[in-house]
Design a protein around this motif. Structure first.
Motif, PDB file in Angstrom:
ATOM      1  N   ALA A  66      -2.081  16.885  17.900  1.00  0.00           N
ATOM      2  CA  ALA A  66      -2.935  17.953  17.376  1.00  0.00           C
ATOM      3  C   ALA A  66      -4.103  18.218  18.319  1.00  0.00           C
ATOM      4  N   THR A  67      -4.708  17.144  18.837  1.00  0.00           N
ATOM      5  CA  THR A  67      -5.803  17.298  19.804  1.00  0.00           C
ATOM      6  C   THR A  67      -5.313  17.986  21.071  1.00  0.00           C
ATOM      7  N   TYR A  68      -4.110  17.614  21.507  1.00  0.00           N
ATOM      8  CA  TYR A  68      -3.522  18.218  22.701  1.00  0.00           C
ATOM      9  C   TYR A  68      -3.313  19.723  22.520  1.00  0.00           C
ATOM     10  N   ILE A  69      -2.751  20.127  21.371  1.00  0.00           N
ATOM     11  CA  ILE A  69      -2.530  21.549  21.105  1.00  0.00           C
ATOM     12  C   ILE A  69      -3.863  22.289  21.015  1.00  0.00           C
ATOM     13  N   ASP A  70      -4.829  21.692  20.343  1.00  0.00           N
ATOM     14  CA  ASP A  70      -6.146  22.338  20.199  1.00  0.00           C
ATOM     15  C   ASP A  70      -6.800  22.553  21.568  1.00  0.00           C
ATOM     16  N   GLU A  71      -6.739  21.535  22.424  1.00  0.00           N
ATOM     17  CA  GLU A  71      -7.342  21.659  23.747  1.00  0.00           C
ATOM     18  C   GLU A  71      -6.579  22.667  24.603  1.00  0.00           C
ATOM     19  N   GLY A  72      -5.240  22.726  24.441  1.00  0.00           N
ATOM     20  CA  GLY A  72      -4.452  23.700  25.190  1.00  0.00           C
ATOM     21  C   GLY A  72      -4.793  25.124  24.804  1.00  0.00           C
ATOM     22  N   LEU A  73      -4.974  25.383  23.507  1.00  0.00           N
ATOM     23  CA  LEU A  73      -5.350  26.721  23.052  1.00  0.00           C
ATOM     24  C   LEU A  73      -6.749  27.097  23.553  1.00  0.00           C
ATOM     25  N   ALA A  74      -7.668  26.124  23.532  1.00  0.00           N
ATOM     26  CA  ALA A  74      -9.014  26.393  24.046  1.00  0.00           C
ATOM     27  C   ALA A  74      -8.973  26.679  25.542  1.00  0.00           C
ATOM     28  N   ASP A  75      -8.123  25.948  26.279  1.00  0.00           N
ATOM     29  CA  ASP A  75      -8.009  26.170  27.718  1.00  0.00           C
ATOM     30  C   ASP A  75      -7.414  27.547  28.010  1.00  0.00           C
ATOM     31  N   ALA A  76      -6.446  27.966  27.190  1.00  0.00           N
ATOM     32  CA  ALA A  76      -5.860  29.298  27.370  1.00  0.00           C
ATOM     33  C   ALA A  76      -6.900  30.390  27.155  1.00  0.00           C
ATOM     34  N   ALA A  77      -7.770  30.203  26.179  1.00  0.00           N
ATOM     35  CA  ALA A  77      -8.824  31.192  25.945  1.00  0.00           C
ATOM     36  C   ALA A  77      -9.800  31.233  27.115  1.00  0.00           C
ATOM     37  N   GLY A  93       5.940  15.391  10.750  1.00  0.00           N
ATOM     38  CA  GLY A  93       4.825  14.478  10.955  1.00  0.00           C
ATOM     39  C   GLY A  93       3.793  14.588   9.860  1.00  0.00           C
ATOM     40  N   LEU A  94       2.559  14.261  10.206  1.00  0.00           N
ATOM     41  CA  LEU A  94       1.471  14.221   9.235  1.00  0.00           C
ATOM     42  C   LEU A  94       1.022  15.637   8.873  1.00  0.00           C
ATOM     43  N   SER A  95       0.844  15.867   7.576  1.00  0.00           N
ATOM     44  CA  SER A  95       0.433  17.202   7.126  1.00  0.00           C
ATOM     45  C   SER A  95      -0.961  17.556   7.617  1.00  0.00           C
ATOM     46  N   SER A  96      -1.865  16.574   7.705  1.00  0.00           N
ATOM     47  CA  SER A  96      -3.227  16.857   8.175  1.00  0.00           C
ATOM     48  C   SER A  96      -3.215  17.334   9.624  1.00  0.00           C
ATOM     49  N   SER A  97      -2.399  16.709  10.476  1.00  0.00           N
ATOM     50  CA  SER A  97      -2.306  17.127  11.873  1.00  0.00           C
ATOM     51  C   SER A  97      -1.641  18.494  11.977  1.00  0.00           C
ATOM     52  N   MET A  98      -0.617  18.728  11.145  1.00  0.00           N
ATOM     53  CA  MET A  98       0.050  20.033  11.133  1.00  0.00           C
ATOM     54  C   MET A  98      -0.926  21.142  10.756  1.00  0.00           C
ATOM     55  N   GLN A  99      -1.721  20.913   9.725  1.00  0.00           N
ATOM     56  CA  GLN A  99      -2.674  21.929   9.293  1.00  0.00           C
ATOM     57  C   GLN A  99      -3.724  22.197  10.368  1.00  0.00           C
ATOM     58  N   ASP A 100      -4.135  21.154  11.064  1.00  0.00           N
ATOM     59  CA  ASP A 100      -5.105  21.335  12.145  1.00  0.00           C
ATOM     60  C   ASP A 100      -4.523  22.221  13.248  1.00  0.00           C
ATOM     61  N   MET A 101      -3.259  21.953  13.625  1.00  0.00           N
ATOM     62  CA  MET A 101      -2.604  22.783  14.639  1.00  0.00           C
ATOM     63  C   MET A 101      -2.514  24.238  14.182  1.00  0.00           C
ATOM     64  N   ILE A 102      -2.070  24.442  12.938  1.00  0.00           N
ATOM     65  CA  ILE A 102      -1.867  25.808  12.438  1.00  0.00           C
ATOM     66  C   ILE A 102      -3.187  26.568  12.382  1.00  0.00           C
ATOM     67  N   GLN A 103      -4.251  25.901  11.972  1.00  0.00           N
ATOM     68  CA  GLN A 103      -5.558  26.562  11.926  1.00  0.00           C
ATOM     69  C   GLN A 103      -5.961  27.065  13.304  1.00  0.00           C
ATOM     70  N   HIS A 104      -5.726  26.263  14.338  1.00  0.00           N
ATOM     71  CA  HIS A 104      -6.089  26.691  15.691  1.00  0.00           C
ATOM     72  C   HIS A 104      -5.134  27.768  16.213  1.00  0.00           C
ATOM     73  N   ILE A 105      -3.866  27.703  15.823  1.00  0.00           N
ATOM     74  CA  ILE A 105      -2.926  28.746  16.237  1.00  0.00           C
ATOM     75  C   ILE A 105      -3.312  30.086  15.611  1.00  0.00           C
ATOM     76  N   LEU A 106      -3.635  30.060  14.317  1.00  0.00           N
ATOM     77  CA  LEU A 106      -3.997  31.301  13.635  1.00  0.00           C
ATOM     78  C   LEU A 106      -5.298  31.888  14.178  1.00  0.00           C
ATOM     79  N   ALA A 107      -6.219  31.019  14.618  1.00  0.00           N
ATOM     80  CA  ALA A 107      -7.516  31.489  15.113  1.00  0.00           C
ATOM     81  C   ALA A 107      -7.515  31.769  16.608  1.00  0.00           C
ATOM     82  N   SER A 108      -6.389  31.516  17.286  1.00  0.00           N
ATOM     83  CA  SER A 108      -6.357  31.661  18.740  1.00  0.00           C
ATOM     84  C   SER A 108      -6.523  33.124  19.157  1.00  0.00           C
TER      85      SER A 108
END
Length: 465
Positions: A66-77, A93-108
């Motif tokens: 989840a941290t990796y995906i979040d940092e990748g989206l921030a780097d793309a921006a 996997g873990l629902s908490s990590s999934m939700q964190d990824m989805i939140q950053h994908i939706l806000a990208s």
């Protein structure tokens, strides 16, 4: 006075060595804190050619990914990328990590494409939600997705829950899924069946059901087909992807994330746990060794970190603790190998049962379980036997070392009278409980100050004057 100075010198040297060890340990802890906590930083870049930033989501969805995906989206921006392409192959996997990824994908601010690949791969459970949350959802031929019913796992087991609570979990998951599938223009009714009926879909079924946008055989083909495509963002805005002659740049896991990802692997976790227990055990049985305690403590802390993310089976933990008890008992009361064999079997089964859940079917491999169990058994038994044997050793220094030793009377000793005896080449004042003749051997009973209390021994020798 010289003895006092020597003692103080030894004390100060000991304290200095302890200070140096503590200093280096503190430096190591600080370095680990920096290594673990400081996020990856990328410069704000802008290029005239379109940039496609590629990320890979492989394995179990956990906080590290989840941290990796979040940092990748921030780097793309920061780079003003034209597209983020996430290639996915995950069992969930873990629902908490999934939700964190989805939140950053939706806000990208950068459009995101999720591509289930390679052939034979899957975007199951949590991966299904991630796939449907993207601006573009694509799958490779021979892949599947779905099976997204929420699962509660405690200690590696799935407990039985009542129907009301299960409906509550499903309704919450369905509402979360509808919150973005409807705005992405996908089919929420069919998608909900992956939750209510645990239904899975092939790539063709997902495309026909209007849950994904494309079926492509490779990421190169996906980028070509997306060039010039008009897409609708989550906020309703429409944008046209311009990906002609785009440069594709992979966004790799940072050294910190790769290190943490290795720690949470079941095999590595088991090795860290065994090394940690063995190091601390060695320090307790051999105080002052320092190095085993330091290494063992670090390994135990890393193992505890991994336990936050892995589905630990409590039965496996108890079997490992039982194995340690068997090894200690084998050293204290030898059972002709029965307790040691029981310990080996218990630790092996504990390793096999240690990490187990529907999301991590692999667990600890048999080879690693055997490679860790047998050496641990040998070392644990040997160390405990050394400790028990050392308790029977005679003291080698100080006054206690002289008790039981033999000396030679340098002159006649009357009962209760003082005389001189030679012990280890030194002359001592001595008092005997019985008469002793000159040259007769005496045995030391006790030492008080600089005076020995002796009794006659049975073997006379000539006194060395």
């Amino acid at each position: 006075m010289n003895d006092w100075f020597s003692e103080r010198k030894r004390f100060l040297c000991l304290k200095r060595s302890e200070f140096v060890a503590a200093f280096f340990l503190l430096c190591g802890v600080c370095a680990c804190a920096v290594f673990f906590l400081i996020p990856a930083v990328a410069a704000d870049q802008h290029s005239s050619t379109p940039l496609v930033l590629e990320l890979r989501l492989e394995g179990v969805v956990d906080p590290i990914l989840a941290t990796y995906i979040d940092e990748g989206l921030a780097d793309a921006a920061n780079r003003h990328a034209a597209l983020v392409l996430i290639t996915m192959d995950t069992p969930g996997g873990l629902s908490s990590s999934m939700q964190d990824m989805i939140q950053h994908i939706l806000a990208s601010p950068v459009p995101v494409a999720v591509y289930v690949s390679p052939t034979g791969g899957r975007g199951a459970s949590a991966g299904f939600y991630i796939l449907l949350s993207a601006d573009i959802a694509a799958m490779a031929p021979g892949t599947h997705t779905g099976a997204a019913s929420p699962i509660i796992s405690i200690g590696g087991y799935i407990p039985q829950i009542d129907e009301v609570y299960r409906r509550k979990l499903n309704q919450d998951a369905m509402a979360f899924l509808r919150s973005f599938t409807e705005r992405r223009g996908r089919n929420p009714e069919l998608a909900e069946k992956a939750i209510t009926e645990s239904k899975a879909f092939t790539e063709k079924e997902a495309l026909d059901g209007k849950m994904i946008d494309l079926i492509v055989s490779s990421s190169d083909e996906l980028v070509r087909q997306l060039d010039g495509r008009l897409i609708k963002r989550l906020d309703g805005a429409q944008t046209t992807l311009s990906l002609k002659n785009a440069s594709r740049t992979p966004f790799e896991l940072s050294a910190r994330q790769k290190f943490l990802a290795r720690i949470v692997e079941p095999d590595v976790f088991f090795v860290l746990l065994i090394l940690g227990v063995l190091g601390v055990y060695t320090e307790f049985t051999h105080p002052g060794a320092i190095a085993p305690g330091v290494i063992g403590g670090i390994c135990l802390i890393l193992a505890l970190y991994a336990m936050n993310f892995l589905p630990i089976n409590l039965a496996g933990v108890f079997l490992i603790l039982l194995a340690l008890a068997f090894f200690i008992l084998e050293a204290k009361a030898p059972s002709h190998g029965v307790l040691a064999l029981g310990g080996v079997v218990s630790m092996f089964l504990g390793a096999i049962f240690l990490v187990r859940s529907p999301l991590t079917p692999g667990g600890v491999s048999v080879g690693v379980a055997l490679a860790g169990t047998v050496p641990f058994a040998v070392l644990a038994v040997v160390l405990m036997r050394l400790v028990l044997r050392s308790r029977r050793w005679k003291t080698a220094t100080g006054k206690e070392e002289m008790i039981g030793s033999q000396g030679v009377a340098m002159g006649p000793l009357a009962a209760g009278a003082e005389g001189m005896v030679r012990v280890h080449g030194e002359l001592w004042k001595a008092e005997s409980s019985k008469p002793v003749q000159e040259g007769e051997m005496v045995r030391i009973l006790r030492v008080e100050g600089l005076k020995l209390y002796v009794e006659p021994s049975e073997v006379p020798v000539s006194a060395a004057k």
